[in-house]
Scaffold this active site. Structure first.
Site, PDB file in Angstrom:
ATOM      1  N   GLY A  13       0.919  -1.285  -0.034  1.00  0.00           N
ATOM      2  CA  GLY A  13       0.121   0.097   0.186  1.00  0.00           C
ATOM      3  C   GLY A  13       0.906   1.363   0.290  1.00  0.00           C
ATOM      4  O   GLY A  13       1.884   1.159   0.721  1.00  0.00           O
ATOM      5  N   ARG A  74       0.873  -4.827  -5.299  1.00  0.00           N
ATOM      6  CA  ARG A  74       0.818  -6.349  -4.521  1.00  0.00           C
ATOM      7  C   ARG A  74       1.233  -7.110  -5.693  1.00  0.00           C
ATOM      8  O   ARG A  74       0.718  -7.103  -6.840  1.00  0.00           O
ATOM      9  CB  ARG A  74      -0.412  -6.377  -3.995  1.00  0.00           C
ATOM     10  CG  ARG A  74      -0.698  -5.033  -2.839  1.00  0.00           C
ATOM     11  CD  ARG A  74      -1.774  -5.554  -1.754  1.00  0.00           C
ATOM     12  NE  ARG A  74      -2.404  -4.503  -1.582  1.00  0.00           N
ATOM     13  CZ  ARG A  74      -1.909  -3.796  -0.155  1.00  0.00           C
ATOM     14  NH1 ARG A  74      -0.845  -4.220   0.201  1.00  0.00           N
ATOM     15  NH2 ARG A  74      -2.765  -2.828   0.224  1.00  0.00           N
ATOM     16  N   ASP A 105       5.135  -4.682   6.269  1.00  0.00           N
ATOM     17  CA  ASP A 105       5.409  -6.051   6.645  1.00  0.00           C
ATOM     18  C   ASP A 105       5.635  -6.940   5.604  1.00  0.00           C
ATOM     19  O   ASP A 105       6.308  -7.902   5.380  1.00  0.00           O
ATOM     20  CB  ASP A 105       4.761  -6.545   7.987  1.00  0.00           C
ATOM     21  CG  ASP A 105       3.366  -6.729   7.467  1.00  0.00           C
ATOM     22  OD1 ASP A 105       2.652  -5.877   6.726  1.00  0.00           O
ATOM     23  OD2 ASP A 105       2.646  -7.709   7.844  1.00  0.00           O
ATOM     24  N   THR A 128       4.092   2.519   5.529  1.00  0.00           N
ATOM     25  CA  THR A 128       2.776   2.073   5.476  1.00  0.00           C
ATOM     26  C   THR A 128       1.903   2.901   6.566  1.00  0.00           C
ATOM     27  O   THR A 128       2.492   3.363   7.528  1.00  0.00           O
ATOM     28  CB  THR A 128       2.506   0.545   6.035  1.00  0.00           C
ATOM     29  OG1 THR A 128       1.253   0.289   6.371  1.00  0.00           O
ATOM     30  CG2 THR A 128       3.703   0.313   6.949  1.00  0.00           C
ATOM     31  N   ASP A 130      -0.307   1.868   8.159  1.00  0.00           N
ATOM     32  CA  ASP A 130      -0.703   1.090   9.573  1.00  0.00           C
ATOM     33  C   ASP A 130      -0.177   1.387  10.632  1.00  0.00           C
ATOM     34  O   ASP A 130      -0.428   0.939  11.838  1.00  0.00           O
ATOM     35  CB  ASP A 130      -0.898  -0.429   9.267  1.00  0.00           C
ATOM     36  CG  ASP A 130      -1.815  -0.461   8.090  1.00  0.00           C
ATOM     37  OD1 ASP A 130      -2.682   0.449   7.744  1.00  0.00           O
ATOM     38  OD2 ASP A 130      -1.686  -1.694   7.385  1.00  0.00           O
ATOM     39  N   ASP A 132       2.520  -0.735  11.748  1.00  0.00           N
ATOM     40  CA  ASP A 132       2.584  -2.032  12.449  1.00  0.00           C
ATOM     41  C   ASP A 132       3.786  -2.590  12.176  1.00  0.00           C
ATOM     42  O   ASP A 132       3.806  -3.899  11.891  1.00  0.00           O
ATOM     43  CB  ASP A 132       1.569  -2.782  12.021  1.00  0.00           C
ATOM     44  CG  ASP A 132       1.533  -2.758  10.349  1.00  0.00           C
ATOM     45  OD1 ASP A 132       2.339  -2.342   9.752  1.00  0.00           O
ATOM     46  OD2 ASP A 132       0.696  -3.676   9.819  1.00  0.00           O
ATOM     47  N   MET A 172      -8.939   2.976   8.538  1.00  0.00           N
ATOM     48  CA  MET A 172      -8.020   1.757   7.793  1.00  0.00           C
ATOM     49  C   MET A 172      -7.055   1.230   8.947  1.00  0.00           C
ATOM     50  O   MET A 172      -6.830   1.961  10.131  1.00  0.00           O
ATOM     51  CB  MET A 172      -7.174   2.246   6.548  1.00  0.00           C
ATOM     52  CG  MET A 172      -7.738   2.267   5.349  1.00  0.00           C
ATOM     53  SD  MET A 172      -6.835   2.545   4.001  1.00  0.00           S
ATOM     54  CE  MET A 172      -7.862   1.977   2.666  1.00  0.00           C
ATOM     55  N   ARG A 174      -4.913  -2.482   8.435  1.00  0.00           N
ATOM     56  CA  ARG A 174      -5.370  -4.121   8.391  1.00  0.00           C
ATOM     57  C   ARG A 174      -5.561  -4.852   9.394  1.00  0.00           C
ATOM     58  O   ARG A 174      -6.520  -5.396   9.728  1.00  0.00           O
ATOM     59  CB  ARG A 174      -4.232  -4.511   7.437  1.00  0.00           C
ATOM     60  CG  ARG A 174      -4.648  -5.629   6.357  1.00  0.00           C
ATOM     61  CD  ARG A 174      -3.847  -5.816   5.270  1.00  0.00           C
ATOM     62  NE  ARG A 174      -2.431  -5.529   5.516  1.00  0.00           N
ATOM     63  CZ  ARG A 174      -1.398  -5.745   4.589  1.00  0.00           C
ATOM     64  NH1 ARG A 174      -1.743  -6.141   3.423  1.00  0.00           N
ATOM     65  NH2 ARG A 174      -0.180  -5.422   4.682  1.00  0.00           N
ATOM     66  N   ALA A 189     -13.450  11.024  20.452  1.00  0.00           N
ATOM     67  CA  ALA A 189     -14.507  10.168  20.046  1.00  0.00           C
ATOM     68  C   ALA A 189     -15.007   9.484  21.578  1.00  0.00           C
ATOM     69  O   ALA A 189     -14.329   9.297  22.490  1.00  0.00           O
ATOM     70  CB  ALA A 189     -13.925   8.869  19.165  1.00  0.00           C
ATOM     71  N   ARG A 255      -5.021   7.268   2.469  1.00  0.00           N
ATOM     72  CA  ARG A 255      -3.607   6.872   2.115  1.00  0.00           C
ATOM     73  C   ARG A 255      -2.969   8.104   1.479  1.00  0.00           C
ATOM     74  O   ARG A 255      -1.915   8.015   0.736  1.00  0.00           O
ATOM     75  CB  ARG A 255      -3.875   5.811   1.185  1.00  0.00           C
ATOM     76  CG  ARG A 255      -3.915   4.356   2.144  1.00  0.00           C
ATOM     77  CD  ARG A 255      -2.952   3.333   1.841  1.00  0.00           C
ATOM     78  NE  ARG A 255      -2.894   2.820   0.347  1.00  0.00           N
ATOM     79  CZ  ARG A 255      -3.575   1.788  -0.115  1.00  0.00           C
ATOM     80  NH1 ARG A 255      -4.081   1.113   0.753  1.00  0.00           N
ATOM     81  NH2 ARG A 255      -3.338   1.431  -1.415  1.00  0.00           N
TER      82      ARG A 255
HETATM   83  P1  ADP Z   1       2.620  -4.256   2.515  1.00  0.00           P
HETATM   84  O1  ADP Z   1       4.423  -4.320   2.348  1.00  0.00           O
HETATM   85  O2  ADP Z   1       2.236  -2.962   2.538  1.00  0.00           O
HETATM   86  O3  ADP Z   1       2.459  -4.904   3.777  1.00  0.00           O
HETATM   87  P2  ADP Z   1       1.586  -6.402   1.003  1.00  0.00           P
HETATM   88  O4  ADP Z   1       1.363  -7.459   2.307  1.00  0.00           O
HETATM   89  O5  ADP Z   1       0.568  -6.372   0.113  1.00  0.00           O
HETATM   90  O6  ADP Z   1       1.828  -4.881   1.495  1.00  0.00           O
HETATM   91  O7  ADP Z   1       3.001  -7.045   0.389  1.00  0.00           O
HETATM   92  C1  ADP Z   1       3.702  -6.368  -0.432  1.00  0.00           C
HETATM   93  C2  ADP Z   1       4.405  -7.305  -1.266  1.00  0.00           C
HETATM   94  O8  ADP Z   1       5.412  -7.957  -0.826  1.00  0.00           O
HETATM   95  C3  ADP Z   1       3.309  -8.418  -1.910  1.00  0.00           C
HETATM   96  O9  ADP Z   1       2.453  -8.027  -2.954  1.00  0.00           O
HETATM   97  C4  ADP Z   1       4.386  -9.751  -2.361  1.00  0.00           C
HETATM   98  O10 ADP Z   1       5.024  -9.334  -3.513  1.00  0.00           O
HETATM   99  C5  ADP Z   1       5.467  -9.336  -1.076  1.00  0.00           C
HETATM  100  N1  ADP Z   1       5.219 -10.433  -0.064  1.00  0.00           N
HETATM  101  C6  ADP Z   1       4.337 -10.228   0.774  1.00  0.00           C
HETATM  102  N2  ADP Z   1       4.341 -11.033   1.657  1.00  0.00           N
HETATM  103  C7  ADP Z   1       5.300 -12.083   1.299  1.00  0.00           C
HETATM  104  C8  ADP Z   1       6.074 -13.256   1.890  1.00  0.00           C
HETATM  105  N3  ADP Z   1       5.561 -13.858   2.888  1.00  0.00           N
HETATM  106  N4  ADP Z   1       7.331 -13.621   1.128  1.00  0.00           N
HETATM  107  C9  ADP Z   1       7.671 -12.951   0.179  1.00  0.00           C
HETATM  108  N5  ADP Z   1       7.178 -11.870  -0.352  1.00  0.00           N
HETATM  109  C10 ADP Z   1       5.959 -11.371   0.327  1.00  0.00           C
HETATM  110  O1  F6P Z   2      -1.670  -1.556   4.411  1.00  0.00           O
HETATM  111  C1  F6P Z   2      -1.975  -0.404   4.098  1.00  0.00           C
HETATM  112  C2  F6P Z   2      -3.709  -0.506   3.845  1.00  0.00           C
HETATM  113  O2  F6P Z   2      -4.144   0.867   3.556  1.00  0.00           O
HETATM  114  C3  F6P Z   2      -4.445  -0.905   5.061  1.00  0.00           C
HETATM  115  O3  F6P Z   2      -4.665  -0.036   5.977  1.00  0.00           O
HETATM  116  C4  F6P Z   2      -5.532  -1.502   4.172  1.00  0.00           C
HETATM  117  O4  F6P Z   2      -6.328  -2.381   5.008  1.00  0.00           O
HETATM  118  C5  F6P Z   2      -5.089  -1.905   2.978  1.00  0.00           C
HETATM  119  O5  F6P Z   2      -3.969  -1.246   2.955  1.00  0.00           O
HETATM  120  C6  F6P Z   2      -6.014  -1.761   2.047  1.00  0.00           C
HETATM  121  O6  F6P Z   2      -5.456  -2.265   0.538  1.00  0.00           O
HETATM  122  P1  F6P Z   2      -6.053  -2.064  -0.792  1.00  0.00           P
HETATM  123  O7  F6P Z   2      -5.653  -0.615  -1.135  1.00  0.00           O
HETATM  124  O8  F6P Z   2      -5.347  -3.003  -1.618  1.00  0.00           O
HETATM  125  O9  F6P Z   2      -7.447  -2.150  -0.936  1.00  0.00           O
END
Ligand code: ADP
Ligand code: F6P
Length: 321
Positions: A13, A74, A105, A128, A130, A132, A172, A174, A189, A255
């Protein structure tokens, strides 16, 4: 390590301040005589070899812009052996000596594979909304997202009090209650529903009805999307109390927008640290700031299960309602 060329990508994201991080990585690397390759669309762009050379001027006028000039995506393909093999081939073919990964993450988990399994030097910058990620007080984008959501909640409050209604606002996060908790406190709130805390729905309805009898008619209830859907909560409150209830899902507006000073400064500091680590020959690390000091942890630690300290703010809401 004699680093000649690094790559930088944004993944997952998007988050406000990612551009400030790209600018910092690029200009600091160039300052150190290291070439910079921008990789479009995160791991998808790496697999598909969507690359561009970044110059000092490629990153002009972006420090204040939301989103990411490198785009983000993603990429399920990168989670397969074959996808990763292809990405690694592109890195090697283009003589990229190390990667700066800006994301959340999931992006970091990809970095763990690249660095440990495929021996590609990687450093992560937390990007991010989030907030997190372990090893940093704040992730790039989270401060802006909180301020954006708060601005919306202030506006909702005007209509909520004027029309004496209950508003359920879904924000938001996740699996994270960070934005919800921050805006609940900052926006005054009455209730917050977050994944980190058990929630007693009957008790909430009881308080709403009791408050109503005392003349308290308007409520703002913040719900983190990772815990429940705002629509469901609003409907159930309406069914149980018979009071007029509205729901607002803030969604992706959280975002976007101009990054706050805090996010820009954080991104700028972390960009230089990430390049420094690669120059020192380090890999599999995540950079962050704790109590205003730079902090470096292993990527594995950055994504380990978290125990965010929510009690102080959570209790404040209960006391001040
Ligand atoms: P964010 O980095 O914001 O948490 P995602 O969870 O969508 O977003 O992860 C981004 C990209 O990182 C994924 O689309 C994938 O290509 C890669 N990724 C996520 N999880 C894994 C994993 N367990 N192992 C390897 N690559 C991963
Ligand atoms: O991880 C960032 C985030 O904005 C979360 O807060 C939310 O759940 C998710 O991405 C939304 O993802 P997408 O843009 O794929 O709908």
């Amino acid at each position: 390590m004699n680093l000649k060329r690094i790559g930088v990508l944004t993944s997952g994201g998007d988050a406000p301040g990612m551009n400030a991080a790209i600018r910092s990585v690029t200009r600091y690397a160039l300052y150190n005589k290291i070439e910079v390759v921008g990789i479009y669309r995160g791991y998808a762009g790496l697999i598909n070899e969507e690359l561009t050379i970044l110059s000092h001027r490629s990153v002009s006028n972006i420090v204040n812009r939301g989103g990411t000039i490198l785009k983000t995506a993603r990429c399920p393909e990168f989670m397969t052996e074959e996808g990763q093999r292809r990405a690694v081939e592109v890195v090697r073919k283009n003589n990229i000596d190390g990667l700066v990964l800006i994301g959340g993450d999931g992006t970091y988990r990809g970095g763990i594979d690249l660095s440990r399994k495929w021996q590609i030097p990687c450093v992560g910058i937390p990007g991010t909304i989030d907030n997190d990620i372990n090893g940093t007080d704040s992730t790039v984008g989270s401060d802006t997202a909180v301020n954006t959501a708060l601005d919306a909640i202030d506006k909702i409050r005007d209509t909520a009090t004027s029309m004496e209604r209950i508003f359920v606002v879904e924000v938001m996060g996740r699996e994270s209650g960070f934005i919800a908790l921050q805006v609940a406190v900052g926006g005054g709130a009455e209730e917050v529903i977050i994944p980190e805390k058990d929630f007693d729905f009957q008790q909430l309805c009881h308080e709403i009805v009791e408050g109503n009898l005392r003349g308290k008619i308007s409520w703002i209830i913040i719900v983190a999307e990772g815990k429940a859907r705002g629509q469901d909560i609003a409907q159930r409150i309406n069914e149980m109390t018979d009071l007029e209830t509205r729901v607002v899902v803030l969604g992706h507006i959280q975002r976007g927008g101009v990054p706050t000073a805090r996010d820009r400064i954080l991104a700028t500091r972390l960009g230089t640290v990430a390049v420094d680590l690669l120059m020192q020959g380090q890999s599999g690390k995540a950079v962050g700031v704790i109590s205003d000091e730079i902090n470096v942890v292993d990527l594995e630690c950055a994504v380990a299960p978290r125990k965010p300290q929510v009690d102080v703010l959570y209790n404040l809401i209960k006391i001040l309602t």
